[in-house]
Every structure is written in C-alpha cells, then in structure tokens.
Design an enzyme around this catalytic site. Structure first.
Site, PDB file in Angstrom:
ATOM      1  N   TYR A  97       0.860  -1.225  -0.076  1.00 34.12           N
ATOM      2  CA  TYR A  97       0.044  -0.047   0.074  1.00 34.12           C
ATOM      3  C   TYR A  97       1.003   1.298  -0.063  1.00 34.12           C
ATOM      4  O   TYR A  97       1.812   1.255   0.813  1.00 34.12           O
ATOM      5  CB  TYR A  97      -0.990  -0.118   1.142  1.00 34.12           C
ATOM      6  CG  TYR A  97      -2.180   0.879   1.047  1.00 34.12           C
ATOM      7  CD1 TYR A  97      -3.088   0.431   0.178  1.00 34.12           C
ATOM      8  CD2 TYR A  97      -2.433   2.002   1.745  1.00 34.12           C
ATOM      9  CE1 TYR A  97      -4.428   1.097   0.124  1.00 34.12           C
ATOM     10  CE2 TYR A  97      -3.468   2.804   1.438  1.00 34.12           C
ATOM     11  CZ  TYR A  97      -4.686   2.346   0.596  1.00 34.12           C
ATOM     12  OH  TYR A  97      -5.634   3.075   0.546  1.00 34.12           O
ATOM     13  N   PHE A 313      -9.752   7.818  -8.039  1.00 29.38           N
ATOM     14  CA  PHE A 313      -9.879   8.406  -6.960  1.00 29.38           C
ATOM     15  C   PHE A 313      -9.276   7.517  -5.789  1.00 29.38           C
ATOM     16  O   PHE A 313      -9.085   6.268  -5.905  1.00 29.38           O
ATOM     17  CB  PHE A 313     -11.202   8.261  -6.521  1.00 29.38           C
ATOM     18  CG  PHE A 313     -11.836   8.863  -5.260  1.00 29.38           C
ATOM     19  CD1 PHE A 313     -11.866  10.014  -4.957  1.00 29.38           C
ATOM     20  CD2 PHE A 313     -12.108   7.974  -4.332  1.00 29.38           C
ATOM     21  CE1 PHE A 313     -12.222  10.775  -3.714  1.00 29.38           C
ATOM     22  CE2 PHE A 313     -12.436   8.374  -3.125  1.00 29.38           C
ATOM     23  CZ  PHE A 313     -12.632   9.785  -2.516  1.00 29.38           C
TER      24      PHE A 313
END
Length: 376
Positions: A97, A313
C-alpha cells in the site's frame, strides 16, 4: 508471555511512541472520570495484532501484549468496540500500500470505540462517548487506544456498531465519488463494476436516494443469481453479469434508462472495458481499485469519437487535503442513513480472540464472505 512477544511488544511501543503516530494501550474495564486527577495517568497493558515485517498477513501477524503508555493532558483513552479488516489493511501488512506505518506496527485503520478516560485538558469528550478516528489512522486492531483528542470524532451511540466501525473507508469513498467528478441530477444514471462490494452497494443506495439510476456489473461465479437479487433489493435498476454483456451493443440492454455519464471501476481488465462501453459521449470513468490486478485497456475509438475521460480516486489522498471538518460532516450524514435503515451492507462480527478465523475469511480462503468486523 513468550520472550518473543515481550520483545515485539516493547519494540512496537518504543517505535510508535517515539514516532508520535499512535500510542495504543489497554485502560481497564469501566470509564472513570476521576482519573483526570492523577498527575501521571498511564494505561494498563493492551492486547494488539502486531506485525514486525511485511508479508502475508496470516504469516506475519500475531497477538501480543503491549506495556502501558502515558495518557497525557490532551490525550483520550478509548476502549475499542469494533474494527473491520479492509483490503487496504491487508495491503499495508503486505507492504504494497502506498501509505503505511513503519514496522513493527499495529494493524487496522478504522473502527469505533468508547471513551474510557481523558487527559486533564480534554473538554469536548467524556467517558462513555462513542468515537471514531476521523480521519482514520493506523492501529485500531487492539483492545484500547490512546491518541490525542483531535484524532477522535464523537458520534451518535444509536448507530449500530458494525456501521460505526466501517463507515469511514467504504461508504465515504462511495459518497465522495458521487459528488466529486460529474454533476448528476435526479433522472440521470451511472454504471459500475464490482457492484457487490461494500462501495458498490453504497453507491446503489446513495444514488437511489438522489433519484439516480444504477447499471451494475457483477462477476460470473456461483451465487450470481442471489447476488443480483440482493442488489436489486438495495435499489439497483439493472444488474448484469459480465457474460451477459458479450453483445455487440451493450446500450441496447439499457431499456428506458439514459446512457450513463459516470462510471466506477474497481476491477480493471475486461470489467473496466464493459463500464466504458456503457458510457455516453463525454462520459467519465473513475477507477478506485484493481481487484483483478489486470490493466485497463481503452480503445482509440473511446478517446477520439466518444471523448471519454479516465480519472482515479484514492480516499487517502482526499483526506490528506485538510478536509477534517468536511469528512466528519459526511460521516455524520452516512451514519444517519445507516441508523435510519437507508444504508445497509452485510458484515460479520467476529470476537477478537478469533482474529485468525476472520483474517482467513478476509483473505478469501473460504470463498466470498461478508466484511469481517472484529469485536473487542
């Protein structure tokens, strides 16, 4: 406690405290306001899910006991009630991540808890209040958390805990995508893949609340008929499996629905191409995930003759723009919908001591499962 667990606990607490990120610990069983009067308030030991290195979550995570930390004047000690296992939590542990805490670290990113004790300079929160970290922050997979008052947002205790624990990441993503890219009015439509995800389910309900129709794409797999009916019960107007869209003109399937100006993609690959096929000229596809791990392929025709826009997004990026007040207002709005039964999604509550079971389900080892929510 084994020597290894002691080592992990002490090292984790030293790093987390020195970094100023999250000082997290257990603080007893019942709220006691009189604890304000002590000059040095410290929390009792806490149990937490810690990982010392990045890797597969089922290999690198472990339950450890952490030592007490100081509760300073501006701190709030919160007894955690519930916290989910999100895909982003798994990605942080794996080390893939983009934003993640340094290791060793405590897992979890959102959740709900009850204020147990507060520092001497805390005035806006009191023991017994329900709070969530807003914007979310790392370290919610533990029995008690100590962080500064500014981290916590007081919420209405009448909201079911499973929604309070999960409201920030997925529902907020759905709401922001509906509002940030294309101005849709009642009577308009949108198209999305990954419709059975929590974000997808929230998109359906939030859109319906605004009079916006939804065209939803789901994967071909066992249980797809049941999934279709469940989505329609939430308010989906059209639900198609990917194989049903193997036609020359997918827009012929719309019936009386208008061509969508907005599409959401969280899968990638062919599923993203299907979203693009539905979009009207000048339409916009927003990508917020890539579950298939396949790239998005766009035809030259889509760009030249349809003038489509592709955007992305990432909630983390939006939250980093200093939108704390706006974030909390939207969370209160979403919690109100959940409290009133106007926003629903399936979760499974799992006791903290059964974390390995919940993790296996979240990792997909036992087939498709509801969102796993740990209860403390």
């Amino acid at each position: 406690m084994t020597a290894l667990m002691k080592s992990v606990g002490v090292r984790a607490m030293k790093l987390l405290s020195s970094a100023g990120n999250f000082r997290l610990n257990q603080c007893g069983e019942t709220p006691i306001r009189s604890l304000r009067s002590f000059s040095t308030l410290r929390s009792p030991p806490s149990k937490a899910i810690v990982y010392e290195q990045h890797g597969s979550p089922d290999s690198v995570t472990r339950l450890v006991n952490l030592p007490p930390v100081e509760v300073r004047d501006n701190d709030v000690c919160v007894k955690m009630i519930a916290a989910p296992i999100n895909p982003s939590d798994i990605n942080r542990i794996e080390g893939v991540y983009p934003v993640r805490p340094p290791v060793p670290a405590i897992g979890g990113y959102e959740g709900v808890g009850e204020v147990y004790a507060v520092g001497s300079k805390v005035n806006a929160l009191s023991p017994g209040d329900w709070v969530i970290p807003s914007p979310p922050s790392s370290g919610t997979w533990q029995t008690f958390v100590v962080k500064e008052e500014s981290v916590w947002h007081k919420i209405d205790k009448s909201c079911p805990m499973e929604y309070a624990a999960t409201i920030t990441v997925n529902p907020l993503t759905a709401l922001r995508m509906l509002e940030d890219f294309v101005s849709l009015a009642s009577g308009d439509s949108l198209v999305q893949n990954g419709a059975t995800s929590i974000v997808g389910q929230c998109v359906i309900q939030l859109a319906r609340h605004r009079g916006i129709s939804t065209i939803n794409i789901i994967r071909d797999r066992a249980g797809s008929d049941e999934a279709r009916e469940n989505l329609k019960a939430l308010g989906a107007d059209q639900v198609f499996s990917e194989s049903q869209l193997n036609v020359k003109n997918v827009k012929s399937l719309l019936g009386e629905l208008p061509e969508p100006a907005l599409g959401f993609n969280c899968v990638g690959g062919n599923a993203a191409s299907l979203v693009l096929k539905f979009l009207r000229e000048g339409g916009t596809m927003v990508t917020y995930g890539g579950m298939s791990k396949k790239p998005i392929t766009v035809s030259t025709t889509s760009f030249i003759f349809k003038d489509l826009e592709l955007k992305g997004f990432w909630l983390q990026n939006w939250l980093s723009l200093g939108k704390v007040k706006e974030c909390r207002e939207m969370i209160d709005y979403l919690l109100g919908l959940a409290r009133d039964g106007k926003l629903k999604y399936e979760t499974e509550l799992v006791p903290f001591d059964e974390f390995p079971v919940a993790l296996d389900k979240a990792l997909g080892k036992v087939g498709r499962q509801p969102k796993q929510v740990i209860t403390f």
